[in-house]
Design a protein around this motif. Structure first.
Motif, PDB file in Angstrom:
ATOM      1  N   TYR A 141       6.150   0.861  -0.502  1.00  0.00           N
ATOM      2  CA  TYR A 141       7.197   1.474   0.317  1.00  0.00           C
ATOM      3  C   TYR A 141       6.808   2.900   0.726  1.00  0.00           C
ATOM      4  O   TYR A 141       6.957   3.284   1.895  1.00  0.00           O
ATOM      5  N   TYR A 142       6.285   3.672  -0.222  1.00  0.00           N
ATOM      6  CA  TYR A 142       5.873   5.032   0.110  1.00  0.00           C
ATOM      7  C   TYR A 142       4.719   5.027   1.125  1.00  0.00           C
ATOM      8  O   TYR A 142       4.652   5.877   2.019  1.00  0.00           O
ATOM      9  N   THR A 143       3.796   4.074   0.977  1.00  0.00           N
ATOM     10  CA  THR A 143       2.701   3.949   1.953  1.00  0.00           C
ATOM     11  C   THR A 143       3.265   3.634   3.337  1.00  0.00           C
ATOM     12  O   THR A 143       2.810   4.182   4.344  1.00  0.00           O
ATOM     13  N   ALA A 144       4.280   2.766   3.390  1.00  0.00           N
ATOM     14  CA  ALA A 144       4.901   2.424   4.667  1.00  0.00           C
ATOM     15  C   ALA A 144       5.536   3.652   5.317  1.00  0.00           C
ATOM     16  O   ALA A 144       5.439   3.839   6.540  1.00  0.00           O
ATOM     17  N   LEU A 145       6.177   4.506   4.516  1.00  0.00           N
ATOM     18  CA  LEU A 145       6.803   5.714   5.073  1.00  0.00           C
ATOM     19  C   LEU A 145       5.765   6.630   5.704  1.00  0.00           C
ATOM     20  O   LEU A 145       5.997   7.209   6.771  1.00  0.00           O
ATOM     21  N   VAL A 146       4.607   6.773   5.031  1.00  0.00           N
ATOM     22  CA  VAL A 146       3.533   7.589   5.603  1.00  0.00           C
ATOM     23  C   VAL A 146       3.018   6.946   6.883  1.00  0.00           C
ATOM     24  O   VAL A 146       2.851   7.615   7.917  1.00  0.00           O
ATOM     25  N   PHE A 147       2.765   5.660   6.826  1.00  0.00           N
ATOM     26  CA  PHE A 147       2.236   4.932   7.987  1.00  0.00           C
ATOM     27  C   PHE A 147       3.151   5.065   9.197  1.00  0.00           C
ATOM     28  O   PHE A 147       2.690   5.281  10.333  1.00  0.00           O
ATOM     29  N   LEU A 148       4.455   4.971   8.990  1.00  0.00           N
ATOM     30  CA  LEU A 148       5.403   5.021  10.100  1.00  0.00           C
ATOM     31  C   LEU A 148       5.527   6.409  10.714  1.00  0.00           C
ATOM     32  O   LEU A 148       6.103   6.556  11.807  1.00  0.00           O
ATOM     33  N   LYS A 149       5.014   7.426  10.043  1.00  0.00           N
ATOM     34  CA  LYS A 149       5.025   8.781  10.611  1.00  0.00           C
ATOM     35  C   LYS A 149       3.787   9.054  11.458  1.00  0.00           C
ATOM     36  O   LYS A 149       3.693  10.099  12.108  1.00  0.00           O
ATOM     37  N   LEU A 150       2.825   8.136  11.430  1.00  0.00           N
ATOM     38  CA  LEU A 150       1.600   8.342  12.183  1.00  0.00           C
ATOM     39  C   LEU A 150       1.797   7.924  13.642  1.00  0.00           C
ATOM     40  O   LEU A 150       2.535   6.975  13.922  1.00  0.00           O
ATOM     41  N   PRO A 151       1.121   8.599  14.571  1.00  0.00           N
ATOM     42  CA  PRO A 151       1.238   8.206  15.977  1.00  0.00           C
ATOM     43  C   PRO A 151       0.493   6.898  16.240  1.00  0.00           C
ATOM     44  O   PRO A 151      -0.508   6.597  15.587  1.00  0.00           O
ATOM     45  N   ASP A 152       1.005   6.116  17.165  1.00  0.00           N
ATOM     46  CA  ASP A 152       0.343   4.861  17.571  1.00  0.00           C
ATOM     47  C   ASP A 152      -0.045   4.007  16.372  1.00  0.00           C
ATOM     48  O   ASP A 152      -1.234   3.786  16.096  1.00  0.00           O
ATOM     49  N   PRO A 153       0.927   3.500  15.630  1.00  0.00           N
ATOM     50  CA  PRO A 153       0.611   2.731  14.418  1.00  0.00           C
ATOM     51  C   PRO A 153      -0.358   1.579  14.631  1.00  0.00           C
ATOM     52  O   PRO A 153      -1.125   1.237  13.731  1.00  0.00           O
ATOM     53  N   GLU A 154      -0.349   1.000  15.840  1.00  0.00           N
ATOM     54  CA  GLU A 154      -1.248  -0.141  16.081  1.00  0.00           C
ATOM     55  C   GLU A 154      -2.721   0.252  16.000  1.00  0.00           C
ATOM     56  O   GLU A 154      -3.588  -0.602  15.823  1.00  0.00           O
ATOM     57  N   LYS A 155      -3.006   1.560  16.062  1.00  0.00           N
ATOM     58  CA  LYS A 155      -4.398   1.995  15.955  1.00  0.00           C
ATOM     59  C   LYS A 155      -4.985   1.776  14.565  1.00  0.00           C
ATOM     60  O   LYS A 155      -6.197   1.881  14.371  1.00  0.00           O
ATOM     61  N   VAL A 156      -4.128   1.471  13.589  1.00  0.00           N
ATOM     62  CA  VAL A 156      -4.642   1.147  12.260  1.00  0.00           C
ATOM     63  C   VAL A 156      -5.556  -0.076  12.314  1.00  0.00           C
ATOM     64  O   VAL A 156      -6.402  -0.278  11.439  1.00  0.00           O
ATOM     65  N   LEU A 157      -5.404  -0.887  13.354  1.00  0.00           N
ATOM     66  CA  LEU A 157      -6.243  -2.086  13.499  1.00  0.00           C
ATOM     67  C   LEU A 157      -7.699  -1.723  13.802  1.00  0.00           C
ATOM     68  O   LEU A 157      -8.573  -2.603  13.793  1.00  0.00           O
ATOM     69  N   ASN A 158      -7.963  -0.456  14.048  1.00  0.00           N
ATOM     70  CA  ASN A 158      -9.344   0.010  14.216  1.00  0.00           C
ATOM     71  C   ASN A 158     -10.011   0.317  12.870  1.00  0.00           C
ATOM     72  O   ASN A 158     -11.158   0.770  12.847  1.00  0.00           O
ATOM     73  N   TYR A 159      -9.290   0.072  11.774  1.00  0.00           N
ATOM     74  CA  TYR A 159      -9.797   0.420  10.452  1.00  0.00           C
ATOM     75  C   TYR A 159      -9.774  -0.796   9.512  1.00  0.00           C
ATOM     76  O   TYR A 159      -9.067  -0.816   8.518  1.00  0.00           O
ATOM     77  N   PRO A 160     -10.557  -1.829   9.848  1.00  0.00           N
ATOM     78  CA  PRO A 160     -10.596  -3.005   8.966  1.00  0.00           C
ATOM     79  C   PRO A 160     -11.257  -2.668   7.634  1.00  0.00           C
ATOM     80  O   PRO A 160     -12.122  -1.799   7.555  1.00  0.00           O
ATOM     81  N   LEU A 161     -10.833  -3.359   6.600  1.00  0.00           N
ATOM     82  CA  LEU A 161     -11.364  -3.138   5.259  1.00  0.00           C
ATOM     83  C   LEU A 161     -12.245  -4.296   4.824  1.00  0.00           C
ATOM     84  O   LEU A 161     -11.959  -5.449   5.116  1.00  0.00           O
ATOM     85  N   THR A 162     -13.294  -3.963   4.104  1.00  0.00           N
ATOM     86  CA  THR A 162     -14.166  -4.958   3.493  1.00  0.00           C
ATOM     87  C   THR A 162     -14.186  -4.708   1.994  1.00  0.00           C
ATOM     88  O   THR A 162     -14.374  -3.568   1.565  1.00  0.00           O
ATOM     89  N   PRO A 163     -13.989  -5.752   1.169  1.00  0.00           N
ATOM     90  CA  PRO A 163     -14.013  -5.532  -0.279  1.00  0.00           C
ATOM     91  C   PRO A 163     -15.361  -4.986  -0.727  1.00  0.00           C
ATOM     92  O   PRO A 163     -16.410  -5.378  -0.206  1.00  0.00           O
ATOM     93  N   ARG A 164     -15.324  -4.058  -1.668  1.00  0.00           N
ATOM     94  CA  ARG A 164     -16.566  -3.571  -2.253  1.00  0.00           C
ATOM     95  C   ARG A 164     -16.795  -4.253  -3.594  1.00  0.00           C
ATOM     96  O   ARG A 164     -15.851  -4.733  -4.225  1.00  0.00           O
ATOM     97  N   LYS A 165     -18.029  -4.297  -4.026  1.00  0.00           N
ATOM     98  CA  LYS A 165     -18.333  -4.904  -5.312  1.00  0.00           C
ATOM     99  C   LYS A 165     -17.864  -3.983  -6.429  1.00  0.00           C
ATOM    100  O   LYS A 165     -18.169  -2.794  -6.442  1.00  0.00           O
ATOM    101  N   LEU A 166     -17.115  -4.537  -7.372  1.00  0.00           N
ATOM    102  CA  LEU A 166     -16.621  -3.749  -8.494  1.00  0.00           C
ATOM    103  C   LEU A 166     -17.628  -3.798  -9.625  1.00  0.00           C
ATOM    104  O   LEU A 166     -18.107  -4.870 -10.007  1.00  0.00           O
ATOM    105  N   GLU A 167     -17.937  -2.633 -10.159  1.00  0.00           N
ATOM    106  CA  GLU A 167     -18.914  -2.547 -11.241  1.00  0.00           C
ATOM    107  C   GLU A 167     -18.363  -1.660 -12.341  1.00  0.00           C
ATOM    108  O   GLU A 167     -17.702  -0.657 -12.079  1.00  0.00           O
TER     109      GLU A 167
END
Length: 314
Positions: free
Chosen positions: A173-199
């Motif tokens: 919920y707190y992450t959502a509040l931060v996200f909703l304050k950012l301009p052009d929320p759809e631009k988050v789609l320019n930041y895809p995530l790839t899992p990293r290997k955990l060691e």
């Protein structure tokens, strides 16, 4: 399209020398114990939430530090569904047309390792990095700000009385509040995530050392470098509640506490470099034992040592 903001909590081995850890090695470093999420609809409104505890199947005993920061109990986990059932319930709640958002790459990496370990065939949507997008918006793309710091920067006040941090649905919920304050929320789609290997961090990686120039030993012992040393794991500033006890003529030691990683030992050694300048070598190492009784006892012992030292110096 809807945004599903996801956050996870996970357990870890009581000890990396335990039979439970040795039986799987690096295949399961952390075992998920909670899925939390909130739904943001097409009109950018938070409309629903999801929270599901997960019964551990491998690391059965809840690590004391995890219990302390999440307030999840062993009893609650004992009646929760297993991993695959919990993930299936989450996927059903997500629906069809959605993307997932998380704060950084830790959650997706733990999720990916758990899905692989438990052979989970539930399909989830693509995951994007709200933390990285936030960094670019504020002009600090290289600095990965924590969720609390991001909320402060966006002037969002948490309600820690009823919604404490380190609860998966609250953090989502707190992450959502931060996200909703950012301009052009759809631009988050320019930041895809790839899992990293955990060691697993080897012991040498649980230690940090720094050599600092100082003017005097007395001044150095009262400096921020001594009283607010960085955690050897995450780099956050730790608290040194009791102070430094003299070990030898030029060596001091203290206990320090990281809010995320627990008890650490800090050593200060004083000497001179090749140019004859005074230096302080500071080393910090995470304690192998993090149980609440052990940490409490160590702090009591250290307070007694400090009292004796102050008495002798009086």
């Amino acid at each position: 399209m809807q945004y599903i903001v996801l956050d996870l909590e996970w357990n870890q081995p009581i000890s990396y020398h335990s039979p439970a850890y040795k039986s799987v090695g690096g295949k399961l470093l952390f075992e998920m114990i909670q899925i939390g999420a909130v739904r943001i609809d097409e009109n950018l409104r938070v409309t629903d939430s999801f929270s599901q505890l997960i019964q551990p199947q491998h690391y059965l005993r809840l690590h004391p530090r995890i219990a302390r920061i999440t307030h999840i109990t062993q009893e609650e986990l004992s009646v929760a569904p297993a991993f695959n059932e919990a993930v299936a319930a989450f996927a059903a709640w997500c629906g069809e047309d959605y993307v997932l958002l998380t704060w950084g790459c830790d959650d997706i990496s733990v999720l990916n390792q758990n899905m692989t370990f438990f052979q989970c065939d539930t399909k989830l949507s693509k995951i994007y990095d709200a933390q990285k997008y936030f960094g670019d918006v504020i002009g600090s793309s290289k600095e990965r700000k924590g969720l609390k710091a991001a909320m402060e920067q966006m002037e969002i006040s948490p309600d820690e009385e009823t919604m404490p941090f380190h609860n998966a649905v609250n953090d989502a919920y707190y992450t959502a509040l931060v996200f909703l304050k950012l301009p052009d929320p759809e631009k988050v789609l320019n930041y895809p995530l790839t899992p990293r290997k955990l060691e697993h961090l080897e012991r040498k990686k649980k230690e940090s050392t720094a050599i600092l120039r100082v003017r005097s030993m007395k001044e150095a012992l009262k400096s921020a470098a001594a009283l607010k040393p960085p955690c050897p794991i995450c780099g956050k500033r730790m608290e040194v509640p009791e102070g430094y006890v003299l070990q030898r003529n030029d060596q001091y030691m203290a206990l320090a506490d990281c809010p995320d990683h627990g008890l650490a030992f800090v050593k200060l050694s004083f000497g001179k470099n090749d140019e004859g300048k005074r230096i302080m070598t500071r080393s910090a190492s995470l304690s192998e034992e993090q149980s609440k009784p052990y940490v409490h006892t160590k702090h009591l012992q250290w307070a007694q040592k400090m009292a004796l030292q102050e008495r002798d110096n009086a």
